[in-house]
Design a protein around this motif. Structure first.
Motif, PDB file in Angstrom:
ATOM      1  N   VAL A   2       3.928   6.028   6.225  1.00  0.00           N
ATOM      2  CA  VAL A   2       4.696   7.053   5.862  1.00  0.00           C
ATOM      3  C   VAL A   2       5.836   7.294   6.284  1.00  0.00           C
ATOM      4  CG1 VAL A   2       4.110   9.485   5.040  1.00  0.00           C
ATOM      5  CG2 VAL A   2       2.173   8.339   5.569  1.00  0.00           C
ATOM      6  N   ASP A   3       6.522   7.920   4.442  1.00  0.00           N
ATOM      7  CA  ASP A   3       8.256   8.256   4.794  1.00  0.00           C
ATOM      8  C   ASP A   3       8.060   9.581   4.219  1.00  0.00           C
ATOM      9  OD1 ASP A   3      10.718   8.475   4.660  1.00  0.00           O
ATOM     10  OD2 ASP A   3      11.100   6.497   3.549  1.00  0.00           O
ATOM     11  N   PRO A   4       8.281  10.043   5.095  1.00  0.00           N
ATOM     12  CA  PRO A   4       8.336  11.872   4.786  1.00  0.00           C
ATOM     13  C   PRO A   4       9.033  11.868   3.391  1.00  0.00           C
ATOM     14  CG  PRO A   4       8.349  11.357   7.134  1.00  0.00           C
ATOM     15  CD  PRO A   4       8.498  10.190   6.411  1.00  0.00           C
ATOM     16  N   ALA A   5      10.401  11.199   3.498  1.00  0.00           N
ATOM     17  CA  ALA A   5      11.450  11.890   2.701  1.00  0.00           C
ATOM     18  C   ALA A   5      11.793  11.176   0.936  1.00  0.00           C
ATOM     19  CB  ALA A   5      12.786  11.036   2.859  1.00  0.00           C
ATOM     20  N   GLU A  23      13.039   0.856   5.250  1.00  0.00           N
ATOM     21  CA  GLU A  23      12.121   2.491   5.032  1.00  0.00           C
ATOM     22  C   GLU A  23      12.032   2.959   6.673  1.00  0.00           C
ATOM     23  OE1 GLU A  23      10.396   4.166   1.426  1.00  0.00           O
ATOM     24  OE2 GLU A  23       9.096   2.337   1.552  1.00  0.00           O
ATOM     25  N   ASP A  24      12.075   4.102   7.188  1.00  0.00           N
ATOM     26  CA  ASP A  24      11.930   4.660   7.675  1.00  0.00           C
ATOM     27  C   ASP A  24      10.575   4.881   7.496  1.00  0.00           C
ATOM     28  OD1 ASP A  24      12.418   5.605  10.510  1.00  0.00           O
ATOM     29  OD2 ASP A  24      12.982   7.838   9.874  1.00  0.00           O
ATOM     30  N   THR A  25       9.807   4.097   8.058  1.00  0.00           N
ATOM     31  CA  THR A  25       7.861   4.911   7.603  1.00  0.00           C
ATOM     32  C   THR A  25       7.254   5.043   9.749  1.00  0.00           C
ATOM     33  OG1 THR A  25       7.730   2.297   7.830  1.00  0.00           O
ATOM     34  CG2 THR A  25       7.283   3.761   5.587  1.00  0.00           C
ATOM     35  N   GLU A  26       6.230   5.865   9.562  1.00  0.00           N
ATOM     36  CA  GLU A  26       5.709   6.422  10.762  1.00  0.00           C
ATOM     37  C   GLU A  26       4.124   6.159  10.073  1.00  0.00           C
ATOM     38  OE1 GLU A  26       6.533  10.051  12.557  1.00  0.00           O
ATOM     39  OE2 GLU A  26       8.780  10.310  11.622  1.00  0.00           O
ATOM     40  N   PRO A  27       3.460   5.260  10.977  1.00  0.00           N
ATOM     41  CA  PRO A  27       2.215   4.680  11.353  1.00  0.00           C
ATOM     42  C   PRO A  27       1.569   6.505  10.671  1.00  0.00           C
ATOM     43  CG  PRO A  27       2.951   4.860  13.492  1.00  0.00           C
ATOM     44  CD  PRO A  27       3.633   5.482  12.497  1.00  0.00           C
ATOM     45  N   TYR A  51       0.507  -1.549  -0.265  1.00  0.00           N
ATOM     46  CA  TYR A  51      -0.064   0.069   0.380  1.00  0.00           C
ATOM     47  C   TYR A  51       0.604   1.042   0.467  1.00  0.00           C
ATOM     48  CZ  TYR A  51      -3.404  -3.642   1.347  1.00  0.00           C
ATOM     49  OH  TYR A  51      -4.540  -4.668   1.111  1.00  0.00           O
ATOM     50  N   THR A  52       1.879   1.035  -0.845  1.00  0.00           N
ATOM     51  CA  THR A  52       2.219   2.413  -0.899  1.00  0.00           C
ATOM     52  C   THR A  52       1.569   3.745  -1.675  1.00  0.00           C
ATOM     53  OG1 THR A  52       2.988   2.164  -3.411  1.00  0.00           O
ATOM     54  CG2 THR A  52       4.319   0.706  -1.698  1.00  0.00           C
ATOM     55  N   HIS A  53      -0.156   3.752  -2.675  1.00  0.00           N
ATOM     56  CA  HIS A  53      -0.101   5.012  -3.070  1.00  0.00           C
ATOM     57  C   HIS A  53      -1.757   4.496  -2.107  1.00  0.00           C
ATOM     58  CE1 HIS A  53       2.629   4.707  -5.299  1.00  0.00           C
ATOM     59  NE2 HIS A  53       2.496   5.733  -6.129  1.00  0.00           N
ATOM     60  N   LEU A  54      -2.183   6.265  -2.037  1.00  0.00           N
ATOM     61  CA  LEU A  54      -3.159   6.865  -1.920  1.00  0.00           C
ATOM     62  C   LEU A  54      -3.803   7.128  -3.209  1.00  0.00           C
ATOM     63  CD1 LEU A  54      -3.622   8.433   1.319  1.00  0.00           C
ATOM     64  CD2 LEU A  54      -4.100   5.699   0.998  1.00  0.00           C
ATOM     65  N   VAL A  55      -5.380   7.221  -3.183  1.00  0.00           N
ATOM     66  CA  VAL A  55      -6.275   7.688  -4.016  1.00  0.00           C
ATOM     67  C   VAL A  55      -6.654   8.658  -3.012  1.00  0.00           C
ATOM     68  CG1 VAL A  55      -8.012   7.807  -6.057  1.00  0.00           C
ATOM     69  CG2 VAL A  55      -6.189   6.256  -6.061  1.00  0.00           C
ATOM     70  N   LEU A  56      -6.952  10.493  -3.059  1.00  0.00           N
ATOM     71  CA  LEU A  56      -8.016  11.315  -2.870  1.00  0.00           C
ATOM     72  C   LEU A  56      -8.976  11.628  -3.644  1.00  0.00           C
ATOM     73  CD1 LEU A  56      -5.440  14.031  -0.613  1.00  0.00           C
ATOM     74  CD2 LEU A  56      -6.351  11.881  -0.232  1.00  0.00           C
ATOM     75  N   THR A  57      -9.728  10.964  -2.722  1.00  0.00           N
ATOM     76  CA  THR A  57     -11.229  12.027  -3.982  1.00  0.00           C
ATOM     77  C   THR A  57     -11.462  13.573  -2.998  1.00  0.00           C
ATOM     78  OG1 THR A  57     -11.635   9.554  -4.568  1.00  0.00           O
ATOM     79  CG2 THR A  57     -13.728  11.324  -5.272  1.00  0.00           C
ATOM     80  N   ALA A  58     -11.826  14.008  -4.201  1.00  0.00           N
ATOM     81  CA  ALA A  58     -12.484  15.639  -3.654  1.00  0.00           C
ATOM     82  C   ALA A  58     -13.534  15.605  -4.812  1.00  0.00           C
ATOM     83  CB  ALA A  58     -11.530  16.745  -3.792  1.00  0.00           C
ATOM     84  N   LYS A  59     -15.001  15.288  -4.208  1.00  0.00           N
ATOM     85  CA  LYS A  59     -16.914  15.561  -4.064  1.00  0.00           C
ATOM     86  C   LYS A  59     -17.499  16.621  -4.327  1.00  0.00           C
ATOM     87  CE  LYS A  59     -20.819  12.929  -4.812  1.00  0.00           C
ATOM     88  NZ  LYS A  59     -21.411  11.852  -4.321  1.00  0.00           N
ATOM     89  N   ASN A  60     -17.333  17.397  -5.606  1.00  0.00           N
ATOM     90  CA  ASN A  60     -18.227  18.744  -5.359  1.00  0.00           C
ATOM     91  C   ASN A  60     -19.919  18.426  -4.512  1.00  0.00           C
ATOM     92  OD1 ASN A  60     -19.539  21.017  -5.705  1.00  0.00           O
ATOM     93  ND2 ASN A  60     -19.736  21.192  -7.630  1.00  0.00           N
ATOM     94  N   THR A  61     -19.638  19.154  -3.274  1.00  0.00           N
ATOM     95  CA  THR A  61     -21.066  18.721  -2.456  1.00  0.00           C
ATOM     96  C   THR A  61     -21.850  20.412  -2.698  1.00  0.00           C
ATOM     97  OG1 THR A  61     -19.907  19.027  -1.164  1.00  0.00           O
ATOM     98  CG2 THR A  61     -20.286  16.870  -1.185  1.00  0.00           C
ATOM     99  N   SER A  62     -21.272  21.220  -3.102  1.00  0.00           N
ATOM    100  CA  SER A  62     -21.927  22.574  -2.596  1.00  0.00           C
ATOM    101  C   SER A  62     -23.397  22.591  -3.322  1.00  0.00           C
ATOM    102  CB  SER A  62     -20.568  23.324  -3.594  1.00  0.00           C
ATOM    103  OG  SER A  62     -20.887  23.193  -5.092  1.00  0.00           O
TER     104      SER A  62
END
Length: 240
Positions: free
Chosen positions: A219-222, A188-192, A122-133
């Motif tokens: 998450v690896d900040p680097a 890797e130096d990851t943090e939860p 699980y190295t990637h995320l998908v962000l979804t921005a839905k227009n609710t206006s």
């Protein structure tokens, strides 16, 4: 003898005169009857002409009604044209092009959620921005993401994922951004991370986003990166 002849002559004259008188009377009656007959014929013809005129008028009215029917047909054509215009308007609403009249999306206009992409690690995320206006708005730039309190820098954006034009979100429409969390290496130096913050371009309002999964994300900040907001994820430009 002379008296008898004289009377006979008088009677003959009187008879002739009476005959002439009767002839004259018959001639007068004939003359009077002829005009009467002529008058009757003329009256009948006039009446026929009048009836004919009314019939012609009725036919003319019927013809006018036919014309009105044609006008009705034109009205139908007008309705069809209106429908076509309606169709043209509908086609215009599907375009994802920026307009000066569309306001920039703010945190109050959209709901942002996160989901993992692919399988472990699980190295990637998908962000979804839905227009609710309930109205269209422009979603410009990329999501400004901070995963850790100890690391206050935004995740860098990948330039090649930038769309040619800003995304316009119609009411209820979504936009997406791919986010890299790490390389997935065991060393890797990851943090939860169980939650992180997102801000939109030109809006400092912080949106708190819950990380997917019960255990959070590593998450690896680097190594973190983010793509631009796009109407859909595209192979190649969003593959990083």
């Amino acid at each position: 003898m002379n008296t008898t002849r004289h009377r006979s002559t008088l009677l003959a004259v009187a008879g002739t005169a009476l005959a002439l008188a009767l002839t004259a009377c018959q001639s007068d009656d004939g003359t009077k009857s002829a005009p009467a007959a002529t008058s009757s014929t003329t009256s009948s013809a006039t009446t026929g002409a009048a009836d004919g005129g009314k019939s012609a008028g009725t036919s003319g009215a019927t013809g006018s009604t036919g014309s009105a029917g044609s006008t009705g047909s034109k009205g139908s054509a007008g309705s069809a044209k209106t429908g076509s215009s309606g169709s043209t308007g509908s086609g215009g609403s599907t375009g994802e092009r920026a307009s000066a009249s569309d306001p920039v999306c703010t945190a109050r206009d959209v709901t942002v959620t996160a989901a993992t992409q692919g399988g472990a690690p699980y190295t990637h995320l998908v962000l979804t921005a839905k227009n609710t206006s309930g109205h269209s708005c422009r979603l410009t730039g990329f999501p400004h993401i901070q995963f850790l309190e100890s690391h206050k820098q935004d995740a860098p954006a990948v330039a090649r994922s930038k769309p040619a034009t800003p995304v316009v979100l119609t009411a209820g429409a979504p936009a997406y951004a791919l986010v890299k969390l790490s390389d997935g290496g065991v060393d890797e130096d990851t943090e939860p991370v169980s939650a992180f913050s997102v801000t939109l371009e030109d809006d400092p309002t912080v949106i708190a986003v819950t990380a997917p999964g019960g255990d959070g994300i590593a998450v690896d900040p680097a190594k973190v990166l983010t793509g631009y907001w796009t109407p859909e994820l595209r192979n190649g430009a969003d593959d990083f």
